[in-house]
Design a protein around this motif. Sequence first.
Motif, short mmCIF file in Angstrom:
data_model
loop_
_atom_site.label_atom_id
_atom_site.label_comp_id
_atom_site.label_asym_id
_atom_site.label_seq_id
_atom_site.Cartn_x
_atom_site.Cartn_y
_atom_site.Cartn_z
N GLU A 195 38.88 7.76 50.60
CA GLU A 195 39.31 6.38 50.85
C GLU A 195 40.73 6.34 51.38
O GLU A 195 41.04 5.61 52.34
CB GLU A 195 39.20 5.56 49.56
N ASP A 196 41.62 7.10 50.75
CA ASP A 196 43.02 7.12 51.20
C ASP A 196 43.16 7.77 52.56
O ASP A 196 43.96 7.33 53.40
CB ASP A 196 43.88 7.86 50.17
N ILE A 197 42.40 8.83 52.82
CA ILE A 197 42.42 9.48 54.13
C ILE A 197 41.97 8.51 55.21
O ILE A 197 42.57 8.43 56.29
CB ILE A 197 41.54 10.75 54.11
N ASN A 198 40.93 7.74 54.95
CA ASN A 198 40.46 6.79 55.94
C ASN A 198 41.49 5.69 56.19
O ASN A 198 41.65 5.20 57.32
CB ASN A 198 39.12 6.19 55.52
N ALA A 199 42.24 5.31 55.14
CA ALA A 199 43.33 4.34 55.34
C ALA A 199 44.42 4.94 56.23
O ALA A 199 44.98 4.27 57.11
CB ALA A 199 43.91 3.91 53.99
N ALA A 200 44.72 6.23 55.99
CA ALA A 200 45.71 6.91 56.83
C ALA A 200 45.21 7.03 58.27
O ALA A 200 45.98 6.87 59.23
CB ALA A 200 46.03 8.29 56.26
N LEU A 201 43.91 7.31 58.45
CA LEU A 201 43.33 7.38 59.79
C LEU A 201 43.48 6.04 60.51
O LEU A 201 43.81 5.99 61.70
CB LEU A 201 41.86 7.77 59.72
N VAL A 250 39.33 15.03 65.08
CA VAL A 250 40.05 14.70 63.85
C VAL A 250 39.08 14.73 62.68
O VAL A 250 39.37 15.30 61.61
CB VAL A 250 40.73 13.33 63.95
N GLY A 251 37.91 14.13 62.87
CA GLY A 251 36.92 14.08 61.78
C GLY A 251 36.54 15.45 61.27
O GLY A 251 36.37 15.67 60.07
N ALA A 252 36.41 16.41 62.20
CA ALA A 252 36.02 17.78 61.80
C ALA A 252 37.18 18.55 61.20
O ALA A 252 36.97 19.64 60.65
CB ALA A 252 35.47 18.52 63.02
N SER A 253 38.39 18.01 61.27
CA SER A 253 39.58 18.68 60.75
C SER A 253 40.00 18.16 59.38
O SER A 253 41.03 18.59 58.85
CB SER A 253 40.74 18.50 61.75
N LEU A 254 39.22 17.24 58.81
CA LEU A 254 39.65 16.57 57.59
C LEU A 254 39.26 17.29 56.31
O LEU A 254 40.13 17.73 55.55
CB LEU A 254 39.09 15.14 57.56
N GLY A 255 37.95 17.40 56.04
CA GLY A 255 37.41 17.81 54.76
C GLY A 255 38.28 18.68 53.88
O GLY A 255 39.02 18.19 53.01
N ALA A 302 47.72 8.12 61.21
CA ALA A 302 48.65 9.05 60.56
C ALA A 302 48.18 10.50 60.53
O ALA A 302 48.92 11.35 60.04
CB ALA A 302 48.92 8.58 59.13
N LEU A 303 46.97 10.81 61.00
CA LEU A 303 46.44 12.17 60.86
C LEU A 303 45.96 12.74 62.20
O LEU A 303 44.85 13.30 62.28
CB LEU A 303 45.29 12.18 59.85
N PRO A 304 46.76 12.67 63.25
CA PRO A 304 46.31 13.24 64.53
C PRO A 304 46.29 14.77 64.47
O PRO A 304 46.95 15.39 63.63
CB PRO A 304 47.37 12.75 65.52
N VAL A 305 45.52 15.36 65.38
CA VAL A 305 45.49 16.81 65.54
C VAL A 305 45.78 17.14 66.99
O VAL A 305 45.86 16.26 67.84
CB VAL A 305 44.13 17.40 65.11
#
Length: 343
Positions: free
Chosen positions: A292-298, A124-129, A302-305
């Motif tokens: 910050e908002d992405i980390n709140a969603a994580l 997931v972390g590698a799929s964010l940026g 809310a952001l599975p791959v």
Amino acid sequence: MKAIVYRTTGDPSVLELIERDAREPGSGEVRVRIMVSGVNPTDWKSRRGAKPGEPLPFDDVVPNQDGSGVVDAVGAGVDRLGIGDRVWLALAAYQRADGGSAQEFAVLPAERVFPLPAETGFDVGASLGVPAITAHRTLTAAEDGPRRLRPGALAGKVVLIAGGAGAVGHAAIQLARWAGAVVITTVSGPAKAALAQAAGAHHIVNYQETDAAVEIRRIAPDGVDLIAEVAPAQNAELDLAVIRNRGSIAVYANNGGDHVSLDVRKHFSLNVRYQFVLLYTVGMDAINAAAEDINAALADGALPVGEAAGLPLHRYGLADTAAAQAAVEENVVGKVLIDVAGR
């Protein structure tokens, strides 16, 4: 350490696997042991350049903007991150010769490195940026919309996401739903419709099988509030047909062509706002807010791959980075990841 570099622009064959020493981080920098590198279209476009053999700004370049890993060393003046922290990266290769994530250790400005919540995996972390930050910007660009995302921030809004089976479209569906929007997405076939449904879209419109404008207006009779647009040249007429008064169209790519023809009178009669989005020049304030908002969603899951979440994963080893970039260049559906640390 092992690293992938290219010394000239061109096709994937210009990518080389080399051995080099890992350097120490300087002031304001951290060194990250890369676990997973994510590949995006911007990575192969940078590698290809305007033409083969085009001069590079550096002797060699390590590719790939996105990745995840563990902080391995910390330079002077860095207090936000510490050794052992799990992190995700954004703009790792931007204006840097050796910052890209296609290597075992990357030294980066600390401002491009963000904490990865403990419950979030490296895939997931590698799929964010690039995908998630771009998606965040498209969802916060409306004149009448929020500047930040949180649960309820988009409540009462109808969001149309063009190309919901792509990586940015996938992240936009997930973030918009997390923020409370009614999410409509367009796709080109049943397989992509299934992925968009898995990502969480409320309504899916197959534009190959139906009149997309009519169907979207059936779902949203008053029009949509915001459009995240990947193909403005192809979709300008559709967007105009479904946007509401004071609606916004956020364009983040040029799929289908570089030039758009707009009916000025019809657009200004609706007070339509076009917002173009490029991650490289959006500014660190916007990137930090998105992170910050992405980390709140994580934290909310809310952001599975993965295929069950609407984004199939395609895995490669570091030595096969050329094949990984070629897959993205050939428009593989899903997310291409490189297991830098092995599995």
